[in-house]
Design an enzyme around this catalytic site. Structure first.
Site, mmCIF file in Angstrom:
data_model
loop_
_atom_site.group_PDB
_atom_site.id
_atom_site.type_symbol
_atom_site.label_atom_id
_atom_site.label_comp_id
_atom_site.label_asym_id
_atom_site.label_seq_id
_atom_site.Cartn_x
_atom_site.Cartn_y
_atom_site.Cartn_z
ATOM 1 N N ASP A 140 -5.294 -4.194 -2.659
ATOM 2 C CA ASP A 140 -4.565 -3.932 -1.714
ATOM 3 C C ASP A 140 -4.536 -5.006 -0.601
ATOM 4 O O ASP A 140 -5.585 -5.293 -0.200
ATOM 5 C CB ASP A 140 -5.058 -2.464 -1.156
ATOM 6 C CG ASP A 140 -4.170 -1.676 -0.003
ATOM 7 O OD1 ASP A 140 -3.660 -2.562 0.741
ATOM 8 O OD2 ASP A 140 -3.932 -0.621 -0.068
ATOM 9 N N SER B 35 0.954 -1.318 -0.120
ATOM 10 C CA SER B 35 0.097 -0.015 -0.198
ATOM 11 C C SER B 35 0.882 1.467 0.061
ATOM 12 O O SER B 35 1.748 1.386 -0.816
ATOM 13 C CB SER B 35 -1.019 0.081 1.112
ATOM 14 O OG SER B 35 -1.987 0.814 0.920
#
Length: 782
Positions: free
Chosen positions: A613, A333
C-alpha cells in the site's frame, strides 16, 4: 534500442596480493581469501584459495569473465578471514565499476578505508572479442539480453527399482532453479543467459559426488544430444538434451512513454473532453486538438472513508457536467475499491451514480462477522490452495484480499483488471490508474527503498525502469524480459489486496490470536482503540504465540511465513542495467533510494516483487500523473486524511522538489492550516511545465450551515450538518469497516456538497488549463 553490438570483451581479473591486513584472530594472523562477484557475467561468486596465517597474503590467481561494455558491470570484491568455528569475518569490501577500464591491462589498489593502512592489489586485463556479438534490447535504463532454453528429458534404463533414486538438475543462473526428480522420469526446461559460460549439473541426491557436468556452449543448437548417467557405474537413465534459442521478442515493454493502447484511448477521450469543456465553460468555438487540456482526478487512500467519499465527489462532478472533462483517475488504497467497483460497468460515468451509491451503502453498513464464518474460511483456503498449485507465491496479502472482498461484496467477483478495457473502448470513461509501492522484504524501510508501481487496465509497470507488462500477465513468470510461464490472470480482489494492504497489519495480528470471528473483531477494535491519530504503520509486527488461534491454523500449511507484503513473480527479473542508466532522465526523476547507485541490489535482481500500500510512504496516487509524457495540466486532488489537510500533499511537493519533478509548492498560510477551506488552488507561474493542483481536503466547513449550495439549513437540519472528522473517535477512522446508515449518508452528502459548492473554482481552474494549452501552442515552433 535493438541491435547487434560488438562490444563483448574478455575480462581477466588477477587477484595479486594484500598487505597490512588487520588480524581478526586472537593469537595468529588472519587466514584470508578473496571473493569476486559480477552478476552481469556470472551467477557464481568466485573465490581464491585461503592463505593461512598472513597479514600480507599473496594469491596471484586469475579469474575470467565475458562482459558486455554496454552494461553497467559492477564487480564486488571482498576479503574474508576464514574461521573454522564462527562465521568468516569480513576484512574488506569494495565495489569496482568495470566500465572505467580501457582495453589493455590496469592495476588497482583498494585500501581498507579505515585507520588501517592495508590494501588489496588487483590487476584487470580487458580484451575485445571480435567474433562474439550479442543482441541487446534497451530503453537506456534496463537491458534485455539474449536468452537460451535447454530442454531435458529423463528416460529410465535398467532395473526399475534403481530408478527410484533421486536426482537433481541444476543450471546455475537459470530462471527455474534446481529441479528434483526420480531417476529416469521427468521433463524439464531451463531458461538462461545465452552469453554466459553455463553448464548443466546432474547429481544423485544420495551420492553428490556422482555428477555429470555438461558445458552448454558446446551443445549444438536445435539438435538432440543423448547422454547416460551415471557414467562410473551401471547407468540409471538416459538424458536427452536439446538447446534452443529463446524468444527474440520481449513480453516486457521497455519504454518510458504511454503504451500504444493508452495513446489510442487518449485520442478518443480527447473528443469527449473537448465537447464537455465547451459546454461546461460555455466556449464559443470548438477546441482544437492541441488546445484540449489533460485534467486528472487524484484520490488518496483512507479505507471505507476514501471509498465512500470518492463516490460522493464523482457524483458531484457528474452533476456539474465536469466528469467528462477528466482524462485520468488515479487511486490508492481505499479509493481503489471505489474505482474497481465502478469500472465493472463499462458505461458507469454515463449513468446516474445513484444506483452504485445504494449498493455501496448496503455493503458499508452490513455486518462483517460473516467474512470469517467457517464456510467462508474454507472457501478462502480452497482458493489459496488452488493459486499455490498453479504457481502463485503465497503470502498473507492473498488471504487479506479474500477477506476484504467478503467485507465489500456479498459474493466473489470474477472481474479482472484487463476487463476494464471495455470501459475505455470508446473513450467513454476516464482511464483508471491504481498505485502500489515496491519495497524490500528484509532490512530496509519504505523510506530507504520504495518504488512506485502503477496498474492500469492496459499495463502494469515501473516508470522508474521504463518496464511494463500487459495487465493480464501480472503474476506470471518472466525472465530477461521474456514470458517463461503464463499463469491465469488473478481476480481483481487480489490486486485490491495489494493496493490496500496497509489494513492487513492489524488484521493479520488479530487473525493469529483469535479462535472465532467474535474474538477476531474484538481484538481488531482493541488494537484500534490505542490509536489517537492515523500514522504510517511499521511493517514489522509482533509474532503470535507458538499456539496460534484456530482461525490461523486453517492456513498454516499455506502461509508458513507471515510476510505482510505481497509476493508475486518479478517481471523485471533478469534485466540488466545500461551503462548510463543513472544519467537517464526518466530514471533520475524517480531515484530516491540509497540503492539506486548499486545496480546489483535493485529490483531486477530479485525473484519476487514486494508490493505494498502506498500509505507506507506517502498517501497519494499522484506519481503516474507526473510522468512528463502524460503532460497533465490540472490535478483535482481529493484528499481523505483526517489529520492534516495538506500534510500528504506537502510531502509529495517536497519529494518532487528533491527529484526535480515539476510540481507547485504547497505552502498554505497559517490561517489555511488552522482552518482549511473546502478548496485550495496551488500553481506556480514560474514553472509553466508544472500542473496546477486544485486541492479538496476532507473538511466540514459551510456544509454545517447549508444543506445544498446556497440553501441554508433550518434548525431541524442542523444535526445533519454535524460530521465528526477531527476527533480520535471519528466514525470514519481508516480501521472502521462498518458505518451506520447515518454516518455513510452524512459522508456522501458532505463530499458531494464540497464539490458542488466550488463549481465556480472548478470551472475557472479548467478554463485556466485551456488557456495554458493555448499559450503553449503560441510559443510552439512551427
Amino acid at each position: 534500442m535493438q541491435a547487434k553490438v560488438p562490444e563483448t570483451c574478455l575480462l581477466t581479473v588477477r587477484v595479486l596480493r594484500a598487505s597490512g591486513l588487520p588480524s581478526k584472530d586472537l593469537v595468529t594472523s588472519s587466514d584470508c581469501y578473496v571473493t569476486l562477484n559480477l552478476p552481469t557475467a556470472s551467477s557464481h561468486t568466485l573465490q581464491t584459495r585461503t592463505v593461512k596465517n598472513s597479514r600480507n597474503p599473496v594469491w596471484n590467481q586469475n579469474f575470467h569473465f565475458r562482459i558486455h561494455r554496454q552494461l553497467k558491470n559492477v564487480m564486488e570484491l571482498k576479503v574474508f578471514d576464514h574461521d573454522l568455528v564462527t562465521r568468516d569475518d569480513p576484512v574488506l569490501s569494495v565495489l569496482f565499476d568495470v566500465g572505467t577500464l580501457q582495453i589493455g591491462t590496469q592495476r588497482q589498489s583498494f585500501s581498507l578505508g579505515t585507520q588501517e593502512k592495508g590494501c588489496l592489489e588487483v590487476e584487470f586485463r580487458l580484451q575485445t572479442l571480435t567474433d562474439c556479438e550479442e543482441q541487446l534490447i534497451s530503453n537506456g535504463i534496463v537491458v534485455a539480453r539474449e536468452l537460451s532454453c535447454l530442454h531435458v528429458e529423463l528416460k529410465r534404463t535398467g532395473d526399475p527399482k534403481r530408478s527410484e533414486r533421486k536426482v537433481q538438475l541444476v543450471v546455475a543462473g537459470a530462471c527455474e532453479g534446481p529441479q528434483d526428480a526420480s531417476a529416469g522420469t521427468g521433463s524439464f526446461h531451463f531458461h538462461y543467459p545465452a552469453c554466459w559460460e553455463q553448464e548443466l549439473n546432474v547429481h544423485l541426491q544420495d551420492d553428490p559426488h556422482e555428477q555429470l557436468k555438461v558445458p552448454l556452449r558446446t551443445l549444438p543448437s536445435s539438435q538432440l544430444v543423448r547422454l547416460v548417467f551415471p557414467t562410473s557405474q551401471e547407468p540409471l537413465m538416459r538424458l536427452e538434451l536439446k538447446k534452443e534459442e529463446g524468444p527474440k521478442e520481449l513480453a516486457v515493454r521497455l519504454g518510458c512513454g504511454p503504451c500504444p493502447e493508452e495513446q489510442a484511448f487518449l485520442s478518443k477521450r480527447k473528443q469527449v473532453v473537448a465537447a464537455a469543456l465547451k459546454k461546461a465553460l460555455q466556449l464559443d468555438q470548438d477546441l482544437h486538438e492541441d488546445e484540449i487540456p489533460v485534467i486528472a482526478v487524484m484520490a488518496t487512500g483512507g479505507g471505507i472513508r476514501a471509498m465512500t467519499s470518492l463516490y460522493g465527489q464523482l457524483a458531484g462532478l457528474q452533476e456539474l457536467g465536469l466528469l467528462d472533462c477528466i482524462s485520468y483517475i488515479t487511486g490508492a488504497s481505499g479509493s481503489t475499491w471505489a474505482l474497481a467497483n465502478l469500472y465493472e460497468d463499462p458505461e458507469w460515468s454515463q449513468k446516474d451514480l445513484a444506483g452504485p451509491t445504494e449498493v455501496l451503502k448496503t455493503q458499508v453498513t452490513k455486518s462483517k462477522l460473516g467474512a470469517l464464518a467457517p464456510s467462508q474460511l474454507w472457501r478462502y483456503r480452497q482458493e489459496l490452495a488452488e493459486r499455490a498449485r498453479l504457481g502463485h507465491p503465497t503470502c498473507f496479502t492473498n488471504l487479506w484480499a479474500l477477506i476484504n472482498e467478503a467485507l465489500l461484496h456479498d459474493k466473489p467477483h470474477e472481474h479482472k483488471l484487463s476487463d476494464q478495457r471495455e470501459a475505455l473502448s470508446r473513450g467513454q470513461n476516464p482511464l483508471p490508474i491504481y498505485c502500489a509501492l515496491n519495497s524490500k522484504e528484509q532490512g530496509l524501510s519504505t523510506f530507504d527503498f520504495g518504488e512506485w508501481c502503477e496498474f492500469s487496465p492496459y499495463e502494469v509497470g515501473f516508470p522508474k525502469y521504463g518496464a511494463f507488462i500487459s495487465s493480464e500477465l501480472f503474476g506470471s513468470e518472466f525472465f530477461m524480459g521474456r514470458l517463461v510461464k503464463q499463469l491465469p490472470e488473478s481476480r481483481i480482489c487480489f490486486l485490491e489486496g495489494i493496493w490496500s494492504n496497509l489494513f492487513a497489519a492489524s488484521l493479520q495480528d488479530s487473525l493469529y490470536w483469535s479462535s472465532e470471528p467474535s474474538q477476531f473483531w474484538d481484538r481488531w477494535a482493541q488494537d484500534q482503540a490505542n490509536l489517537d491519530k492515523e500514522q504510517v504503520p511499521h511493517l514489522k509486527i509482533a509474532e503470535p504465540p507458538t499456539m496460534a488461534g484456530r482461525i490461523a491454523e486453517l492456513f498454516t500449511d499455506l502461509l508458513t511465513k507471515r510476510p505482510l507484503a505481497h509476493a508475486t513473480h518479478n517481471f523485471t527479473r533478469g534485466l540488466h542495467f545500461h551503462k548510463d542508466y543513472f544519467q537517464n532522465s526518466h530514471f533520475s526523476a524517480w531515484k530516491a533510494s540509497k540503492l539506486d547507485r548499486l545496480p546489483n541490489q535493485l529490483t531486477p535482481t530479485e525473484p519476487h516483487l514486494c508490493l505494498l500500500d502506498v500509505g507506507y510512504l506517502i498517501n497519494t496516487s499522484c506519481p503516474p500523473l507526473l510522468q512528463p509524457t502524460r503532460d497533465v495540466d490540472l490535478i483535482l486532488s481529493l484528499d481523505y486524511n483526517l489529520y492534516g489537510a495538506f500534510q500528504q500533499l506537502q510531502l509529495l511537493s517536497r519529494f518532487c522538489q528533491e527529484q526535480g519533478i515539476p510540481f507547485p509548492s504547497i505552502s498554505p498560510s497559517p490561517e489555511e492550516q488552522r482552518q482549511p477551506q473546502e478548496c485550495h488552488l496551488f500553481c506556480d507561474p514560474a514553472q509553466p511545465e508544472a500542473p496546477a493542483v486544485l486541492h479538496f481536503p476532507l473538511v466540514n466547513d459551510s456544509f454545517q450551515d447549508y444543506s445544498a449550495p446556497g440553501v441554508p439549513r433550518t434548525s431541524e437540519e442542523k444535526a445533519a450538518g454535524e460530521v465528526n472528522l477531527s476527533s480520535s473517535d471519528s466514525p470514519y477512522h481508516y480501521t472502521k469497516v462498518t458505518y451506520s446508515q447515518e454516518d455513510v449518508d452524512k459522508l456522501l452528502r458532505l463530499t458531494h456538497y464540497n464539490i458542488c459548492n466550488n463549481q465556480d473554482r472548478l470551472r475557472e481552474a479548467m478554463h485556466q488549463a485551456v488557456q495554458r494549452r493555448r499559450k503553449r501552442k503560441q510559443f510552439r515552433p512551427e
